[in-house]
Write a protein that holds these residues in place. Structure first.
Motif, short mmCIF file in Angstrom:
data_model
loop_
_atom_site.label_atom_id
_atom_site.label_comp_id
_atom_site.label_asym_id
_atom_site.label_seq_id
_atom_site.Cartn_x
_atom_site.Cartn_y
_atom_site.Cartn_z
N ILE A 22 0.83 -1.21 0.00
CA ILE A 22 0.00 0.00 0.00
C ILE A 22 0.86 1.26 0.00
O ILE A 22 0.38 2.36 -0.27
N SER A 23 2.16 1.09 0.29
CA SER A 23 3.06 2.24 0.25
C SER A 23 3.25 2.77 -1.16
O SER A 23 3.75 3.88 -1.35
N SER A 24 2.83 2.00 -2.17
CA SER A 24 3.01 2.41 -3.56
C SER A 24 1.92 3.35 -4.06
O SER A 24 1.94 3.76 -5.22
N ILE A 25 0.97 3.72 -3.20
CA ILE A 25 -0.17 4.52 -3.67
C ILE A 25 0.28 5.90 -4.16
O ILE A 25 -0.43 6.51 -4.98
N PHE A 26 1.40 6.39 -3.69
CA PHE A 26 1.89 7.69 -4.16
C PHE A 26 2.77 7.56 -5.40
O PHE A 26 3.39 8.53 -5.83
N ASP A 27 2.86 6.35 -5.92
CA ASP A 27 3.47 6.08 -7.22
C ASP A 27 2.43 5.28 -8.01
O ASP A 27 2.51 4.05 -8.12
N PRO A 28 1.41 5.96 -8.57
CA PRO A 28 0.24 5.28 -9.15
C PRO A 28 0.56 4.21 -10.17
O PRO A 28 -0.07 3.14 -10.16
N LYS A 29 1.50 4.44 -11.07
CA LYS A 29 1.81 3.45 -12.10
C LYS A 29 2.31 2.15 -11.47
O LYS A 29 1.86 1.06 -11.82
N LYS A 30 3.24 2.28 -10.55
CA LYS A 30 3.78 1.10 -9.86
C LYS A 30 2.67 0.40 -9.08
O LYS A 30 2.59 -0.84 -9.05
N SER A 31 1.81 1.19 -8.43
CA SER A 31 0.75 0.62 -7.61
C SER A 31 -0.24 -0.18 -8.47
O SER A 31 -0.66 -1.28 -8.09
N VAL A 32 -0.62 0.36 -9.63
CA VAL A 32 -1.56 -0.33 -10.52
C VAL A 32 -0.97 -1.64 -11.03
O VAL A 32 -1.65 -2.67 -11.09
N VAL A 33 0.32 -1.62 -11.41
CA VAL A 33 0.98 -2.83 -11.89
C VAL A 33 0.99 -3.91 -10.81
O VAL A 33 0.67 -5.09 -11.07
N MET A 34 1.32 -3.52 -9.57
CA MET A 34 1.35 -4.49 -8.47
C MET A 34 -0.05 -5.00 -8.15
O MET A 34 -0.24 -6.17 -7.81
N LEU A 35 -1.06 -4.13 -8.25
CA LEU A 35 -2.44 -4.55 -8.03
C LEU A 35 -2.84 -5.63 -9.04
O LEU A 35 -3.42 -6.66 -8.67
N LEU A 36 -2.50 -5.40 -10.30
CA LEU A 36 -2.83 -6.36 -11.35
C LEU A 36 -2.12 -7.70 -11.11
O LEU A 36 -2.69 -8.77 -11.36
N LEU A 37 -0.89 -7.64 -10.63
CA LEU A 37 -0.14 -8.87 -10.35
C LEU A 37 -0.81 -9.66 -9.21
O LEU A 37 -0.95 -10.88 -9.29
N TYR A 38 -1.20 -8.96 -8.17
CA TYR A 38 -1.87 -9.63 -7.04
C TYR A 38 -3.20 -10.24 -7.48
O TYR A 38 -3.54 -11.37 -7.10
N VAL A 39 -3.95 -9.50 -8.28
CA VAL A 39 -5.23 -10.01 -8.77
C VAL A 39 -5.01 -11.23 -9.65
O VAL A 39 -5.75 -12.23 -9.56
N ALA A 40 -3.97 -11.18 -10.50
CA ALA A 40 -3.66 -12.29 -11.39
C ALA A 40 -3.28 -13.55 -10.63
O ALA A 40 -3.48 -14.67 -11.11
N VAL A 41 -2.73 -13.39 -9.43
CA VAL A 41 -2.32 -14.54 -8.61
C VAL A 41 -3.50 -15.06 -7.78
O VAL A 41 -3.77 -16.27 -7.75
N PHE A 42 -4.21 -14.17 -7.12
CA PHE A 42 -5.20 -14.62 -6.13
C PHE A 42 -6.55 -14.99 -6.72
O PHE A 42 -7.26 -15.80 -6.12
N ILE A 43 -6.93 -14.46 -7.85
CA ILE A 43 -8.21 -14.89 -8.44
C ILE A 43 -8.15 -16.35 -8.86
O ILE A 43 -9.08 -17.12 -8.55
N PRO A 44 -7.10 -16.83 -9.56
CA PRO A 44 -7.03 -18.27 -9.84
C PRO A 44 -6.96 -19.12 -8.58
O PRO A 44 -7.57 -20.20 -8.51
N LEU A 45 -6.22 -18.64 -7.56
CA LEU A 45 -6.15 -19.37 -6.30
C LEU A 45 -7.52 -19.44 -5.63
O LEU A 45 -7.90 -20.46 -5.05
N TYR A 46 -8.25 -18.33 -5.71
CA TYR A 46 -9.60 -18.28 -5.14
C TYR A 46 -10.52 -19.28 -5.83
O TYR A 46 -11.27 -20.02 -5.17
N GLN A 47 -10.46 -19.34 -7.15
CA GLN A 47 -11.28 -20.29 -7.90
C GLN A 47 -10.91 -21.73 -7.57
O GLN A 47 -11.78 -22.59 -7.42
N LEU A 48 -9.61 -21.98 -7.43
CA LEU A 48 -9.15 -23.32 -7.06
C LEU A 48 -9.62 -23.70 -5.67
O LEU A 48 -10.06 -24.83 -5.43
N ALA A 49 -9.54 -22.74 -4.73
CA ALA A 49 -9.98 -23.00 -3.35
C ALA A 49 -11.47 -23.30 -3.30
O ALA A 49 -11.92 -24.19 -2.57
#
Length: 493
Positions: free
Chosen positions: A235-262
């Protein structure tokens, strides 16, 4: 899809109410309580009140600060709470909801992943955790709108991560039917209890952390920068929006498949629970000693110790007293009067344990009704069940008091008298209905407040000699009053 969740929510609370004879036997009262109980908006709002006040306290510090380093550090610490709350609710409540049989009718339906409804049902209980961080995000959004939106998105991602991990834990350890005695069971339960202490201590930790961050913001910022890829430091990346959005997309890309598997694993486990068994030697039947009341009490304690969620109510007095106990230890002095105060507080907070012992039967209440049990025997066993753990905690307080002052040993009778008086009064209140059948009375915040007032008045009478007489006569008279009141309450059960 949400219509199905609303039906499940209604069925969950319907099953709770129909086991309460004070409500179930009065059609008008039953309809009134059912109407309130099945209101998702009403229940979420009530549960959010306590969290919102705590969240406002945390937001005040952000409101008067322009330091982005401090803002990021506070948001990172607060964002951890929804993550842990989501993880905790998922792992603890999943087994309880499934055990009530809510999903049995759905097994025969052509549903591909029915666990999605379980996920949404649990999500309702996770909403109040947002109330703790939303005030802080609102304060940030007023000054930095884009950064506030990114912070909110990170909180949602954290809740998704916690919920996903909780589902994985439940699918791995919770969805099984065991016919063997686990040697590590006691150790696992002890670890669960310690985890609950850690969870409760989190709220004290956040309060302390706020002051620490204000004094050492630069050191905290260095740690966050070093682990900025790990949630909640992301969450420290919120003052660097581009970096924050990229990291958000990476987390979503990891946890949505894990969520579906669970979800698939949980639904598969609900349909076909894993069976564990082992060969055991048969032994001769031996009738246990102690009678019906003692055996019902032992049965309750065994179930409560195995179910982590039920232990939480018994740990509430420790949560209330822990800061004061720690301050007392730091001061190196624990007077008899201070120890007496601790024991009386523990006695009052025997009341929340009633919630666990009244729900311990679950779906087997009908079986108990077929046994030769009277309502009085059942109520007495519940009173004893809810007083055992408070008595053990009171014993630990007394040991600490005796360590500082051996004269505190005179308080020994309070270990038994106070929790028993509180528990007997509680059960006399709940089982005052005229019907003779066994039942599970409703336990809510309103009942707890009323009972705390009644127990407080009773304890006021018991403590009266401590203010009027001198040592040691004051304690002997107080013990006598406590013993007499216990005898009266015993006859009222």
């Amino acid at each position: 899809m949400f219509e199905v969740v609303k039906i499940l929510y209604r069925e969950l609370h319907y099953q709770i109410l129909k086991r309460n004879p004070q409500i179930a036997n009065d059609e008008k009262k039953f309809k009134k309580h059912l109407k309130n109980a099945v209101s998702i908006k009403r229940n979420v709002a009530i549960q959010s009140i306590a969290f919102i006040f705590f969240g406002i306290m945390m937001a005040i510090g952000l409101f008067f600060s322009d330091d982005k380093t401090y803002i990021v550090a506070m948001l990172s610490s607060l964002a951890l709470i929804p993550f842990i709350f989501s993880l905790y609710v998922t792992t603890v409540q999943s087994s309880y909801v499934v055990s009530l049989g809510l999903f049995e009718p759905m097994k025969s339906l052509p549903i591909r992943i029915g666990a999605l409804y379980l996920s949404e049902l649990l999500g309702i209980d996770q909403i109040p955790a947002l109330a703790m961080i939303l005030p802080s995000i609102a304060v940030v959004s007023m000054r930095y709108p884009l950064n506030g939106i990114l912070a909110l998105l990170w909180v949602f991602v954290g809740m998704l991560a916690g919920h996903t991990i909780g589902l994985i834990i439940y699918s791995t350890f919770g969805l099984r039917i065991s016919y063997r005695k686990s040697r590590s069971g006691s150790l696992k339960n002890l670890l669960k209890i310690l985890a609950i202490f850690a969870f409760m201590g989190l709220f004290y930790g956040v309060s302390y952390m706020q002051g620490y961050i204000q004094e050492h913001s630069e050191k905290v910022a260095a740690v966050i920068g070093r682990y900025s890829i790990a949630y909640p430091f992301t969450i420290s990346s919120i003052f660097d929006p581009k970096k924050s959005v990229v990291m958000l997309l990476l987390y979503v890309a990891v946890f949505i498949p894990l969520y579906q598997l669970a979800l698939k694993r949980v639904w598969s486990g609900i349909l076909e629970p894993k069976l564990e068994s082992e060969k055991t030697k048969t032994s001769k039947f031996r009738a246990s000693l102690g009678g019906k009341v003692l055996n019902l009490t032992l049965k309750d304690l065994k179930i409560i110790f195995r179910k982590t969620a039920m232990i939480t109510g018994f740990l509430m007095p420790i949560y209330v007293l822990l800061p004061q106990i720690l301050m007392t230890i730091q001061s190196g002095n624990l007077s008899i009067m201070r120890a007496t105060y601790f024991l009386f507080i523990l006695g009052v907070f025997t009341i929340p344990g009633a919630d666990a012992v009244l729900k311990v039967e679950g779906k087997v209440l009908d079986f108990l009704k077929s046994l030769p049990l009277t309502k009085r025997e059942y109520a007495l066993s519940k009173a004893l069940s809810m007083s055992v753990i408070p008595m053990l905690l009171s014993g630990l307080i007394l040991i600490l008091a005796v360590y500082y002052d051996p004269k505190a040993l005179i308080l020994f009778p309070y270990i038994f008298l106070l929790p028993l008086n509180a528990s007997f009064l509680t059960m006399a209140y709940f089982f005052r209905y005229e019907e003779v059948e066994l039942g599970i009375p409703e336990f809510n915040i309103g009942h707890m407040i009323v009972l705390m007032i009644l127990v407080g008045m009773l304890f006021g009478v018991i403590t009266l000699p401590l203010f009027l007489l001198t040592y040691p006569l004051e304690y002997f008279i107080s013990f006598g009053i406590g013993l007499v009141s216990l005898g009266i309450l015993y006859r009222l059960l």
